[in-house]
Design a protein around this motif. Structure first.
Motif, short mmCIF file in Angstrom:
data_model
loop_
_atom_site.label_atom_id
_atom_site.label_comp_id
_atom_site.label_asym_id
_atom_site.label_seq_id
_atom_site.Cartn_x
_atom_site.Cartn_y
_atom_site.Cartn_z
N ALA A 110 0.83 -1.21 0.00
CA ALA A 110 0.00 0.00 0.00
C ALA A 110 0.86 1.25 0.00
O ALA A 110 2.01 1.24 0.46
N PRO A 111 0.35 2.36 -0.50
CA PRO A 111 1.10 3.62 -0.46
C PRO A 111 1.52 3.96 0.97
O PRO A 111 0.72 3.89 1.90
N GLY A 112 2.79 4.29 1.15
CA GLY A 112 3.31 4.67 2.46
C GLY A 112 3.60 3.53 3.40
O GLY A 112 4.08 3.75 4.50
N ALA A 113 3.34 2.27 2.99
CA ALA A 113 3.52 1.14 3.90
C ALA A 113 4.98 0.71 4.02
O ALA A 113 5.40 0.21 5.06
N GLU A 114 5.76 0.86 2.97
CA GLU A 114 7.17 0.46 3.01
C GLU A 114 7.97 1.37 3.93
O GLU A 114 8.76 0.92 4.77
N MET A 115 7.77 2.67 3.77
CA MET A 115 8.45 3.68 4.58
C MET A 115 7.41 4.70 5.04
O MET A 115 7.17 5.70 4.37
N PRO A 116 6.74 4.47 6.18
CA PRO A 116 5.70 5.41 6.62
C PRO A 116 6.29 6.79 6.92
O PRO A 116 7.40 6.90 7.46
N SER A 117 5.56 7.80 6.59
CA SER A 117 6.00 9.16 6.90
C SER A 117 6.16 9.32 8.41
O SER A 117 5.28 8.93 9.19
N GLY A 118 7.30 9.85 8.84
CA GLY A 118 7.57 10.06 10.26
C GLY A 118 8.27 8.90 10.93
O GLY A 118 8.67 9.01 12.10
N ALA A 119 8.47 7.78 10.22
CA ALA A 119 9.17 6.63 10.81
C ALA A 119 10.63 6.99 11.06
O ALA A 119 11.29 7.57 10.21
N ARG A 120 11.14 6.64 12.24
CA ARG A 120 12.53 6.93 12.59
C ARG A 120 13.38 5.72 12.20
O ARG A 120 13.25 4.65 12.77
N LEU A 121 14.28 5.92 11.23
CA LEU A 121 15.10 4.82 10.74
C LEU A 121 16.37 4.65 11.54
O LEU A 121 16.85 3.53 11.72
N VAL A 122 16.96 5.75 12.00
CA VAL A 122 18.20 5.70 12.79
C VAL A 122 18.08 6.72 13.91
O VAL A 122 17.61 7.84 13.70
N MET A 123 18.52 6.34 15.11
CA MET A 123 18.50 7.25 16.25
C MET A 123 19.86 7.94 16.38
O MET A 123 20.90 7.37 16.02
N ALA A 124 19.86 9.16 16.89
CA ALA A 124 21.11 9.87 17.16
C ALA A 124 21.96 9.04 18.11
O ALA A 124 21.47 8.50 19.09
N GLY A 125 23.26 8.92 17.79
CA GLY A 125 24.16 8.12 18.60
C GLY A 125 24.21 6.66 18.21
O GLY A 125 24.99 5.90 18.76
N GLU A 126 23.40 6.26 17.25
CA GLU A 126 23.35 4.87 16.80
C GLU A 126 24.29 4.69 15.61
O GLU A 126 24.39 5.54 14.74
N ARG A 127 25.00 3.55 15.59
CA ARG A 127 25.90 3.26 14.50
C ARG A 127 25.07 2.75 13.31
O ARG A 127 24.27 1.83 13.45
N VAL A 128 25.28 3.34 12.14
CA VAL A 128 24.49 3.00 10.96
C VAL A 128 24.95 1.65 10.41
O VAL A 128 26.14 1.47 10.11
N THR A 129 24.03 0.72 10.27
CA THR A 129 24.34 -0.59 9.73
C THR A 129 24.12 -0.59 8.22
O THR A 129 23.50 0.32 7.65
N ALA A 130 24.59 -1.65 7.56
CA ALA A 130 24.40 -1.77 6.12
C ALA A 130 22.91 -1.88 5.78
O ALA A 130 22.45 -1.32 4.77
N LEU A 131 22.12 -2.56 6.63
CA LEU A 131 20.68 -2.67 6.38
C LEU A 131 19.99 -1.32 6.54
O LEU A 131 19.07 -0.98 5.78
N GLN A 132 20.43 -0.55 7.54
CA GLN A 132 19.85 0.79 7.70
C GLN A 132 20.21 1.68 6.51
O GLN A 132 19.38 2.47 6.05
#
Length: 369
Positions: free
Chosen positions: A131-153
């Motif tokens: 559905a529209p917006g279901a893969e990446m919903p608006s406002g979804a937090r993908l990475v938090m400050a202080g978090e190490r970015v992974t290859a999946l992220q």
């Protein structure tokens, strides 16, 4: 100085470096400087999760071999990942439409005429689609400050249309004698954790080494070798001349001659030159220093059982190098471990100074190498 005290003192010297913009593809291992949130939801239109025929589920409700539903024309064929036509909300499997009912390839099915088509299978609304917006919903937090970015992220960030993100990427100058075999390994470890290693030759005299420590351009300086008490071991003296030597001698085995201090407002870490001692001191002191410079939050470490017992000396933090196996982690040795055994290590254990070791089967926190 006890290792825990040294780590706290080093962290007090380290300030998170300035945030920089980097491409999503280069972000793996870096530490996010701020939360990364999805703006516009993705996908913008309903998309196919698999290949199939795009239909309106409501138009074929109740379809079966006993009660086929007649369509005026063949539905549109949609490849996985492509958007559905505006009037479609579900996918029929490829076999639901007989080949003879499909228009020629050069003619889009939705634009073709032809005989009416009977559908003998129904689908639920949304089946086989996103559905529209279901893969990446608006406002979804993908990475938090202080978090190490992974290859999946990083993959998710690219899918969200984020070409750039704000991270902290510390630059560490590595001063080592020439020829040198340790900086390539340390450089690879630093890069894997989001930093940048800048190798440079370590001068053999006090004043030139003090000048090299003071040279601008790096967020921290790591000096490798020359930390012992021999006549040619001048690293501690050079740091004292360049700035301030906070500690020379850490309750760590191997790595007792490590030290640290500050110069020109930057932390300076002194690592012994023997490989096992270098790596042990880096694990105990260097990794926490790099994390503090990157502004990284607390990180979890895997817990695995020991396949053999580990003996340790009370009063010292002991680094034990490990090899991961199907049944846990095999201790390879610590102080004075020969290089042919050290080369098999893919993890390490820091035994606290209050422990005499661990019996076989004990689950311990390990540091992946």
């Amino acid at each position: 100085m006890p290792v825990a005290e040294a780590v706290a003192a080093l962290a007090a010297l380290a300030r998170p470096v300035a945030a920089v913009e980097t491409g999503t593809a280069e972000a793996g291992g870096t530490v996010a400087a701020r939360d990364i949130v999805v703006g516009t939801g993705r996908p913008e239109a309903r998309t196919a999760l698999r290949d199939g025929w795009a239909v309106s589920a409501a138009a074929i409700v109740g379809a079966s071999p006993y009660a086929p539903v007649r369509l005026a024309r063949a539905p549109a064929w949609v490849e996985a990942g492509a958007p559905l036509p505006a009037d479609a909300d579900a996918l029929l499997p490829p076999e639901a439409v007989p080949p003879e009912a499909v228009p020629p390839e050069a003619v889009p099915p939705e634009a073709a005429g032809g005989e009416p088509l009977e559908i003998e299978v129904e689908v639920a609304a949304g089946e086989g689609t996103r559905a529209p917006g279901a893969e990446m919903p608006s406002g979804a937090r993908l990475v938090m400050a202080g978090e190490r970015v992974t290859a999946l992220q990083a993959l998710a960030l690219a899918a969200a249309g984020l070409a750039q993100l704000t991270v902290r990427r510390p630059r560490l100058r590595l001063l080592a004698a020439v020829p040198d075999t340790l900086t390539p390994l340390l450089g690879a470890w630093i890069a894997a954790r989001g930093g940048v290693a800048e190798p440079a030759a370590r001068p053999a005299e006090v004043d030139p080494l003090a000048d090299a420590i003071l040279a601008p351009g790096a967020d921290a300086v790591v000096v490798i070798g020359g930390t012992g008490l021999g006549r040619r071991d001048i690293t501690a003296s050079a740091l004292a001349r360049a700035g301030r030597l906070h500690a020379h001698g850490i309750a760590l085995r191997p790595g007792e001659s490590a030290g640290f201090g500050e110069a020109a407002g930057r932390p300076v870490l002194l690592l012994p030159g023997r490989p096992d001692a270098t790596l042990a001191a880096w694990l105990a002191l260097g990794r926490p220093l790099l994390a503090a410079l990157a502004g990284a939050g607390p990180e979890t470490t895997p817990t695995l059982p020991l396949t053999r017992k580990v003996a340790s000396v009370i009063g010292l933090t002991e680094a034990v190098f490990l090899h991961r196996t199907a049944s846990g982690v095999e201790p390879l040795g610590g102080a004075e471990i020969p290089l042919h055994r050290l080369a098999r290590a893919d993890a390490a254990l820091l035994v606290p100074p209050a422990h005499e070791g661990y019996p076989a089967g004990t689950a311990v926190e390990v540091l992946p190498l």
